[in-house]
Design a protein around this motif. Sequence first.
Motif, PDB file in Angstrom:
ATOM      1  N   ASP A  72      41.494  84.317  75.246  1.00 22.52           N
ATOM      2  CA  ASP A  72      40.960  85.561  74.686  1.00 22.52           C
ATOM      3  C   ASP A  72      42.061  86.371  74.001  1.00 22.52           C
ATOM      4  N   ALA A  73      43.254  86.361  74.590  1.00 23.38           N
ATOM      5  CA  ALA A  73      44.370  87.108  74.013  1.00 23.38           C
ATOM      6  C   ALA A  73      44.842  86.482  72.706  1.00 23.38           C
ATOM      7  N   VAL A  74      44.895  85.157  72.659  1.00 22.55           N
ATOM      8  CA  VAL A  74      45.275  84.451  71.424  1.00 22.55           C
ATOM      9  C   VAL A  74      44.270  84.765  70.321  1.00 22.55           C
ATOM     10  N   ASN A  75      42.994  84.730  70.647  1.00 27.08           N
ATOM     11  CA  ASN A  75      41.960  85.053  69.658  1.00 27.08           C
ATOM     12  C   ASN A  75      42.080  86.505  69.202  1.00 27.08           C
ATOM     13  N   TYR A  76      42.390  87.390  70.135  1.00 31.73           N
ATOM     14  CA  TYR A  76      42.594  88.812  69.827  1.00 31.73           C
ATOM     15  C   TYR A  76      43.736  88.974  68.826  1.00 31.73           C
ATOM     16  N   ALA A  77      44.859  88.295  69.098  1.00 28.72           N
ATOM     17  CA  ALA A  77      46.019  88.398  68.210  1.00 28.72           C
ATOM     18  C   ALA A  77      45.729  87.777  66.846  1.00 28.72           C
ATOM     19  N   TYR A  78      45.080  86.639  66.846  1.00 26.52           N
ATOM     20  CA  TYR A  78      44.773  85.951  65.597  1.00 26.52           C
ATOM     21  C   TYR A  78      43.844  86.806  64.736  1.00 26.52           C
ATOM     22  N   ASP A  79      42.887  87.443  65.376  1.00 25.55           N
ATOM     23  CA  ASP A  79      41.955  88.314  64.649  1.00 25.55           C
ATOM     24  C   ASP A  79      42.667  89.511  64.034  1.00 25.55           C
ATOM     25  N   LYS A  80      43.822  89.871  64.560  1.00 24.07           N
ATOM     26  CA  LYS A  80      44.596  90.999  64.041  1.00 24.07           C
ATOM     27  C   LYS A  80      45.693  90.552  63.077  1.00 24.07           C
ATOM     28  N   GLY A  81      45.667  89.264  62.698  1.00 24.00           N
ATOM     29  CA  GLY A  81      46.576  88.785  61.668  1.00 24.00           C
ATOM     30  C   GLY A  81      47.898  88.247  62.149  1.00 24.00           C
ATOM     31  N   VAL A  82      48.026  87.970  63.432  1.00 28.41           N
ATOM     32  CA  VAL A  82      49.262  87.416  63.992  1.00 28.41           C
ATOM     33  C   VAL A  82      49.185  85.885  63.998  1.00 28.41           C
ATOM     34  N   LEU A  83      50.261  85.228  63.583  1.00 27.18           N
ATOM     35  CA  LEU A  83      50.318  83.765  63.640  1.00 27.18           C
ATOM     36  C   LEU A  83      50.868  83.345  64.998  1.00 27.18           C
ATOM     37  N   VAL A  84      50.180  82.432  65.668  1.00 31.14           N
ATOM     38  CA  VAL A  84      50.563  81.999  67.008  1.00 31.14           C
ATOM     39  C   VAL A  84      51.045  80.553  66.963  1.00 31.14           C
ATOM     40  N   VAL A  85      52.259  80.325  67.438  1.00 36.17           N
ATOM     41  CA  VAL A  85      52.867  78.992  67.475  1.00 36.17           C
ATOM     42  C   VAL A  85      53.177  78.654  68.926  1.00 36.17           C
ATOM     43  N   ALA A  86      52.879  77.419  69.350  1.00 35.97           N
ATOM     44  CA  ALA A  86      53.073  77.049  70.757  1.00 35.97           C
ATOM     45  C   ALA A  86      53.508  75.603  70.897  1.00 35.97           C
ATOM     46  N   ALA A  87      54.199  75.327  71.984  1.00 37.10           N
ATOM     47  CA  ALA A  87      54.628  73.965  72.293  1.00 37.10           C
ATOM     48  C   ALA A  87      53.426  73.087  72.612  1.00 37.10           C
ATOM     49  N   ALA A  88      53.471  71.838  72.164  1.00 39.56           N
ATOM     50  CA  ALA A  88      52.377  70.898  72.424  1.00 39.56           C
ATOM     51  C   ALA A  88      52.359  70.441  73.874  1.00 39.56           C
ATOM     52  N   GLY A  89      53.519  70.437  74.527  1.00 40.41           N
ATOM     53  CA  GLY A  89      53.622  69.967  75.909  1.00 40.41           C
ATOM     54  C   GLY A  89      54.405  68.674  76.013  1.00 40.41           C
ATOM     55  N   ASN A  90      54.868  68.390  77.197  1.00 37.24           N
ATOM     56  CA  ASN A  90      55.715  67.220  77.440  1.00 37.24           C
ATOM     57  C   ASN A  90      55.033  66.194  78.329  1.00 37.24           C
ATOM     58  N   SER A  91      53.754  65.939  78.073  1.00 37.01           N
ATOM     59  CA  SER A  91      52.988  64.980  78.866  1.00 37.01           C
ATOM     60  C   SER A  91      52.714  63.698  78.104  1.00 37.01           C
ATOM     61  N   GLY A  92      53.476  63.459  77.028  1.00 36.03           N
ATOM     62  CA  GLY A  92      53.272  62.250  76.226  1.00 36.03           C
ATOM     63  C   GLY A  92      53.736  61.018  76.947  1.00 36.03           C
ATOM     64  N   PHE A  93      53.368  59.876  76.394  1.00 34.47           N
ATOM     65  CA  PHE A  93      52.664  59.718  75.150  1.00 34.47           C
ATOM     66  C   PHE A  93      51.159  59.478  75.358  1.00 34.47           C
ATOM     67  N   ARG A  94      50.606  60.106  76.415  1.00 31.04           N
ATOM     68  CA  ARG A  94      49.195  59.948  76.762  1.00 31.04           C
ATOM     69  C   ARG A  94      48.318  60.672  75.751  1.00 31.04           C
ATOM     70  N   VAL A  95      47.290  59.988  75.268  1.00 31.67           N
ATOM     71  CA  VAL A  95      46.355  60.576  74.312  1.00 31.67           C
ATOM     72  C   VAL A  95      45.595  61.729  74.978  1.00 31.67           C
ATOM     73  N   GLY A  96      45.411  62.815  74.230  1.00 32.57           N
ATOM     74  CA  GLY A  96      44.669  63.961  74.738  1.00 32.57           C
ATOM     75  C   GLY A  96      45.424  64.772  75.759  1.00 32.57           C
ATOM     76  N   SER A  97      46.735  64.877  75.616  1.00 35.81           N
ATOM     77  CA  SER A  97      47.555  65.543  76.638  1.00 35.81           C
ATOM     78  C   SER A  97      48.169  66.852  76.173  1.00 35.81           C
ATOM     79  N   ILE A  98      47.704  67.398  75.038  1.00 33.74           N
ATOM     80  CA  ILE A  98      48.236  68.669  74.559  1.00 33.74           C
ATOM     81  C   ILE A  98      47.953  69.766  75.589  1.00 33.74           C
ATOM     82  N   GLY A  99      48.974  70.549  75.915  1.00 36.82           N
ATOM     83  CA  GLY A  99      48.810  71.631  76.882  1.00 36.82           C
ATOM     84  C   GLY A  99      48.286  72.893  76.235  1.00 36.82           C
TER      85      GLY A  99
END
Length: 422
Positions: A263-290
């Motif tokens: 909800d907070a990410v959506n709130y920030a995005y709606d106000k024009g903020v760009l959000v960048v985040a780490a994908a996670g370190n659970s590779g190389f398993r498919v569908g493991s983005i955190g």
Amino acid sequence: MKKSRSVMMSLLLAASLAVPAGASAAPDQQSNNAEKFRVYVEVSGESAQKTKASLQKKYDSRWELGANGFSTDMNEAQFKALQNNKNLKLTKVDEVSVDTLRSNKNVTTAFAAPADQTPWGIEAIYNDANVSATSGGSGINVAVLDTGVFTGHHDLQGTVEQCKDFTQATPLVNGSCNDVDGHGTHVAGSVLADGGSDGSGVYGVAPDADLWAYKVLGDDGSGYSDDIAAAIRHTADQAVATGSNTVINMSLGSSANSPLIEDAVNYAYDKGVLVVAAAGNSGFRVGSIGYPGALENAIAVAALENRFENGTYRVADFSSRGVRKGDGDYLIQEGDVEISAPGAAVFSTWPNGGYNTISGTSMASPHVAGLAAKVWAENPGFSHVQLRTELQNRAKANDILGGRSAAVGDDLASGFGFAKVN
């Protein structure tokens, strides 16, 4: 978030305001002294605002996250005492942590001019093996939500505009963002280290950007989703209040989605903020983005190694992979990796004035956050959506073919590719 740290899923329960009849004061006093945990309370019904105000007074509201919700600390007895009220929903707040594969190579704890002022990741993203200094990012704020930042570092002290702590017993402590762990200082350096006043230190991607150092994780690298959500919302409100273009970097996450953070990410995005985040370190398993990287309104960044395979940089095996259904479509949906950047064996700033070399998608994300600041400064009329499209187009121009599941075009390992300065 240390990879071994487990994250508890949220538990939603109906709740009650009523204390059982006949309860004595002594048990209640004992209850107040029992071990407490973080809870998010959502109130509904015709008297929601009145009920919320009463609860906030009784349970010492920590953060208001939405019109009818707040977080607080309570113990098990207090939690159970609220079970029967149909107008309350209680959620045990998730824990979130940094996700770094620490090797602690070449760690120093006091400033000494580094032999390499533009580490391999900077050379790679600038597409220039001979770059000796970096530039750009003027007028753009980059909020680093992390373990704090050692703001006195030779290479960072000239970049700091805000320093705030969201983790203390008294929420939002201004002028404090001390980093014991080191993770946040390292991340900040990759974003905007400026070489110091004498130019003898290390450089990040966008040294002219302004740093908002927000401590949302404790000294052990872990924290609560409500503190993170509050910092995200605060960043957005500050961006609006100052009328400035702002990027959030979150090199943190968990395997479970936190509704508070979403909800907070959506709130920030709606106000024009760009959000960048780490994908996670659970590779190389498919569908493991955190999460929060897996959210549609956040750019999930995969980690590249400083070695080539099939003619391009290679996606590290530890880097989390996206969902299979998002492979090849150049569209972003929940669980997709979007962009790749240097994340293995990254050299950057460290507390007490030194440097350290560590690895993780936590190290890749700030390269993209820095690039976003640099590109936005060059195109101040861009909306955050246009900026995101520009980063995607730059990534498409540098397809990644190395690493497990990497392939021509949009793939679940590298996303659109490696976005660069040139």
